[in-house]
Design a protein around this motif. Structure first.
Motif, mmCIF file in Angstrom:
data_model
loop_
_atom_site.group_PDB
_atom_site.id
_atom_site.type_symbol
_atom_site.label_atom_id
_atom_site.label_comp_id
_atom_site.label_asym_id
_atom_site.label_seq_id
_atom_site.Cartn_x
_atom_site.Cartn_y
_atom_site.Cartn_z
ATOM 1 N N ASP A 66 5.117 -43.561 -30.459
ATOM 2 C CA ASP A 66 6.481 -43.044 -30.227
ATOM 3 C C ASP A 66 7.303 -44.020 -29.400
ATOM 4 O OD1 ASP A 66 5.737 -40.849 -31.568
ATOM 5 O OD2 ASP A 66 5.620 -39.504 -29.827
ATOM 6 N N ILE A 67 6.631 -44.763 -28.545
ATOM 7 C CA ILE A 67 7.354 -45.645 -27.614
ATOM 8 C C ILE A 67 7.650 -47.000 -28.258
ATOM 9 C CG2 ILE A 67 7.161 -46.856 -25.365
ATOM 10 C CD1 ILE A 67 7.407 -43.858 -24.998
ATOM 11 N N LEU A 68 6.657 -47.566 -28.954
ATOM 12 C CA LEU A 68 6.764 -48.972 -29.364
ATOM 13 C C LEU A 68 6.987 -49.219 -30.845
ATOM 14 C CD1 LEU A 68 4.095 -51.000 -27.386
ATOM 15 C CD2 LEU A 68 6.544 -50.879 -27.041
ATOM 16 N N ILE A 69 6.541 -48.284 -31.675
ATOM 17 C CA ILE A 69 6.566 -48.593 -33.111
ATOM 18 C C ILE A 69 7.859 -48.084 -33.751
ATOM 19 C CG2 ILE A 69 5.340 -48.298 -35.317
ATOM 20 C CD1 ILE A 69 2.808 -48.500 -33.826
ATOM 21 N N PRO A 70 8.612 -48.954 -34.408
ATOM 22 C CA PRO A 70 9.842 -48.501 -35.064
ATOM 23 C C PRO A 70 9.522 -47.390 -36.060
ATOM 24 C CG PRO A 70 9.712 -50.906 -35.082
ATOM 25 C CD PRO A 70 8.388 -50.401 -34.595
#
Ligand code: ADP
Length: 389
Positions: A66-70
């Motif tokens: 949720d934070i890093l992956i587009p």
């Protein structure tokens, strides 16, 4: 003798294990991010904060995806994640891969990632992530400049082609009219007048030859390479055959020193390169029995590990200060008719052909009467482009 901990100055005293690890992680230049078996973030170092804009306390315990992956890549990420947990297979583990990542502001940035597995309860996977924004910008800039350079070279070749083509037309007219004058009005001209007309005729002929060279040179840049597998032994043997009369006359010994490789290149243009170099080796000598060696090495210091082709002669040699200049178009080191004359274009054309193949050309000589060796490299072509010439 080992120095005891308490004897060290305070700045050199060893930190307890955990603190030491924290210090190493927080001074790393790459982001270091660990996740547990459920994909929840368990480690987020200072560089991760700097690159992605999230402080550690806001992301620890959250889903890394949720934070890093587009969003566009999340489904694929979970598929690979589950596959690894099931059967241990993965396409990205333990290698450097270029991917895109999401920052806190919602921007998608290019990064280089290495993912390793620890299989520890708290730390199942660890990613080392490098921000590639600067590299990407630099690469784009280089690409833009090289495209501009390619375009302006193309324009220059087109311009050169059109100008020399049109000038040739006009020149042909001058040649014809000076010829008519000589033939039809010879009785009305004195010797001085005839001599001047002959000079005009000679000069226009020379100008015509130079314009032909310009046309040939610019045509090289206007047509793509016709690339294909080429057996260089065949090419060189055919070229040597072309010079058989000259070889007999000059009693030269031409030797192909070793089996030459088969490579992917433009056969016709590379034959022209060998024709220019072998022709020059036969031409620029004062004595009979010149030994000419042709071969390929891969240990030349200027291009270690590459195929370096050479044509070596024992001729008149070249002074070190001219070794670069001889590759310029129309550059000759001798008076007009010396050594059988020439237009000073063979080496410029050679250099252009080799550079079109992505190689380099250079010459070495110890100077007068010390012979000369011409070298060129021919990298293997990546794509096969068959085009008409
Ligand atoms: P050209 O032979 O028509 O003059 P080139 O471009 O082939 O044109 O060569 C440029 C110049 O480089 C020549 O005029 C000559 O002075 C010098 N040169 C070329 N090859 C050799 C060689 N093998 N030995 C000595 N000089 C050479």
């Amino acid at each position: 003798m080992a120095v005891k901990q308490e004897q060290r100055p305070p700045e050199q005293q060893l930190l307890p294990g955990e603190n030491r690890l924290r210090l190493i992680l927080d001074t790393a230049l790459d982001a270091v991010i660990s996740i547990d078996k459920n994909g929840l973030i368990t480690e987020w170092n200072k560089q991760a904060e700097a690159i992605f804009g999230w402080p550690a306390e806001e992301v620890i315990g959250k889903l890394m995806s949720d934070i890093l992956i587009p969003p566009a890549y999340r489904a694929q990420h979970w598929q690979s994640f589950r596959k690894f947990l099931e059967d241990g297979s993965s396409k990205i583990l333990n290698k450097r891969v270029g991917v895109e990542a999401l920052t806190r502001s919602g921007t998608i940035i290019p990064v280089e990632v290495t993912v390793t597995v620890q299989r520890n309860e708290n730390c199942y996977f660890t990613s080392f992530i490098r921000d590639m924004r600067c590299e990407k910008k630099a690469r784009e800039k280089i690409l833009k400049y090289s495209k501009e350079l390619e375009r302006s070279n193309q324009e220059l070749d087109d311009f050169c082609y059109i100008v020399s083509h049109d000038l040739k037309e006009a020149l042909r007219g001058i040649q014809h009219f000076s010829q008519f004058l000589l033939e039809d009005c010879a009785d009305r001209l004195d010797e001085d007048g005839k001599k001047k007309l002959r000079t005009i005729s000679d000069l226009t002929q020379r100008l015509g030859e130079l314009l032909d060279v310009l046309l040939q040179y610019s045509r090289l840049g206007r047509t793509e390479l016709a690339i294909g597998e080429t057996n260089l032994n065949d090419v060189v043997q055919n070229v040597v055959q072309l010079f058989c009369i000259k070889i007999q006359e000059t009693e030269a010994e031409v030797k192909i020193c070793q089996q030459l490789p088969t490579i992917v290149c433009d056969r016709i243009r590379i034959a022209e390169v060998f024709r220019n170099l072998i022709g020059n080796a036969l031409k620029y000598t004062d004595k009979k029995g010149n030994k000419i060696d042709i071969g390929c090495i891969n240990n030349h210091t200027r291009a270690l590990g590459e195929n370096v082709f050479f044509v070596r002669d024992q001729g008149i040699g070249i002074a070190p200060e001219h070794l670069e200049a001889i590759f310029k178009i129309f550059k000759r080191l001798h008076p007009k008719g010396a050594y059988g004359g020439g237009t000073g274009s063979g080496l410029a054309i050679t250099k252009k052909i080799i550079s079109q193949h992505g190689g380099q050309t250079w010459a070495e000589s110890k100077g007068k009467d010390q012979g000369t060796t011409f070298f060129f490299t021919l990298p293997q072509q990546k794509s096969v482009l068959i085009t008409t010439q």
